[in-house]
Scaffold this active site. Sequence first.
Site, PDB file in Angstrom:
ATOM      1  N   MET A  14      39.950  40.224  41.130  1.00 23.31           N
ATOM      2  CA  MET A  14      40.996  40.256  42.474  1.00 23.31           C
ATOM      3  C   MET A  14      42.121  39.623  41.908  1.00 23.31           C
ATOM      4  O   MET A  14      42.420  39.128  40.855  1.00 23.31           O
ATOM      5  CB  MET A  14      40.493  39.463  43.513  1.00 23.31           C
ATOM      6  CG  MET A  14      39.112  40.011  44.139  1.00 23.31           C
ATOM      7  SD  MET A  14      38.818  39.346  45.700  1.00 23.31           S
ATOM      8  CE  MET A  14      37.052  40.197  45.951  1.00 23.31           C
ATOM      9  N   CYS A  15      43.281  39.854  42.854  1.00 26.56           N
ATOM     10  CA  CYS A  15      44.631  39.535  42.494  1.00 26.56           C
ATOM     11  C   CYS A  15      44.614  37.931  42.753  1.00 26.56           C
ATOM     12  O   CYS A  15      43.799  37.185  42.951  1.00 26.56           O
ATOM     13  CB  CYS A  15      45.488  40.260  43.451  1.00 26.56           C
ATOM     14  SG  CYS A  15      45.173  42.047  43.760  1.00 26.56           S
ATOM     15  N   GLN A  16      45.987  37.533  42.457  1.00 24.43           N
ATOM     16  CA  GLN A  16      46.362  36.381  42.820  1.00 24.43           C
ATOM     17  C   GLN A  16      47.544  36.044  43.463  1.00 24.43           C
ATOM     18  O   GLN A  16      48.467  37.003  43.456  1.00 24.43           O
ATOM     19  CB  GLN A  16      46.466  35.349  41.525  1.00 24.43           C
ATOM     20  CG  GLN A  16      44.957  35.242  40.821  1.00 24.43           C
ATOM     21  CD  GLN A  16      45.262  33.963  39.955  1.00 24.43           C
ATOM     22  OE1 GLN A  16      46.083  33.093  40.059  1.00 24.43           O
ATOM     23  NE2 GLN A  16      44.188  33.768  39.295  1.00 24.43           N
TER      24      GLN A  16
END
Length: 272
Positions: A1-3
């Site tokens: 996933m993104c940050q």
Amino acid sequence: MCQLLGMNCNTPTDIVFSFTGFATRGGLTDEHKDGWGIAFFEGSGVRLFVDHQSAVESPVAELIKRYPIKSKNVIAHIRKATQGQVSLENCHPFVRECWGRYWVFAHNGDLKEFAPVLDGSFQPVGNTDSERAFCYLLQRMRRHFGEQLPSVQQLAQFMHEITAEIASYGTFNMMLSNGEALFTHCSTKLYYIVRQHPFSTAALTDEDVAVDFSQVTTPADKVAIIVTEPLTTNENWTQCASGQMLVFVDGDVLPLPLHLPLASSPSVEVKA
């Protein structure tokens, strides 16, 4: 996933130190290499920089590391695509106008079967679940409050309700700001720290870089940093609870209950 990375403070401050460590995770120390972006509020305006290249390869990201833009509210994002192709229009943060103000939004997570009916007031340009959620959030917000910009406390109550509703479709770690406050919601993972007097030295986790903040601040300064994973090795970060919404104003966490009581509100109206 993104940050995610956010900054909220009581005086315009640059984010060079935090962004230097954060950007390294965009393809070097971590796998978030499907684009990146950062937005700075300056008065009523917003400087927005996005790139579909990874943050470690992007010359624009290199510029941000060397250009100390000062702001009281900043939101940044490094992307690992789950929905939507790798393209400029799918890079966070996203920006829209409402009540004569810019609103900036970024999301980390994956929303399954989230297809709300959008009435045309806010429409996504790309094809991510994140931008769709942002448009839906603004649509509901405008519908709920009408023509008048609500107070931060009123927005906090509304944000607690709408983020819980959207989070029922999956993972919804998010940041939202209108330049006055920074709203965050944690589904799975967010940390924050408030740096204030007496300031000390901080050392990055992802880069061999340290800063003695006592040399670059005043005793009155207060800076909140919010991030998916702690950026430094020698500071005490506070982990947010699952389902927790926090509101930051002038570098302080507003004294809101951990879980505000939910008022009745309609659920997401989805396309047939």
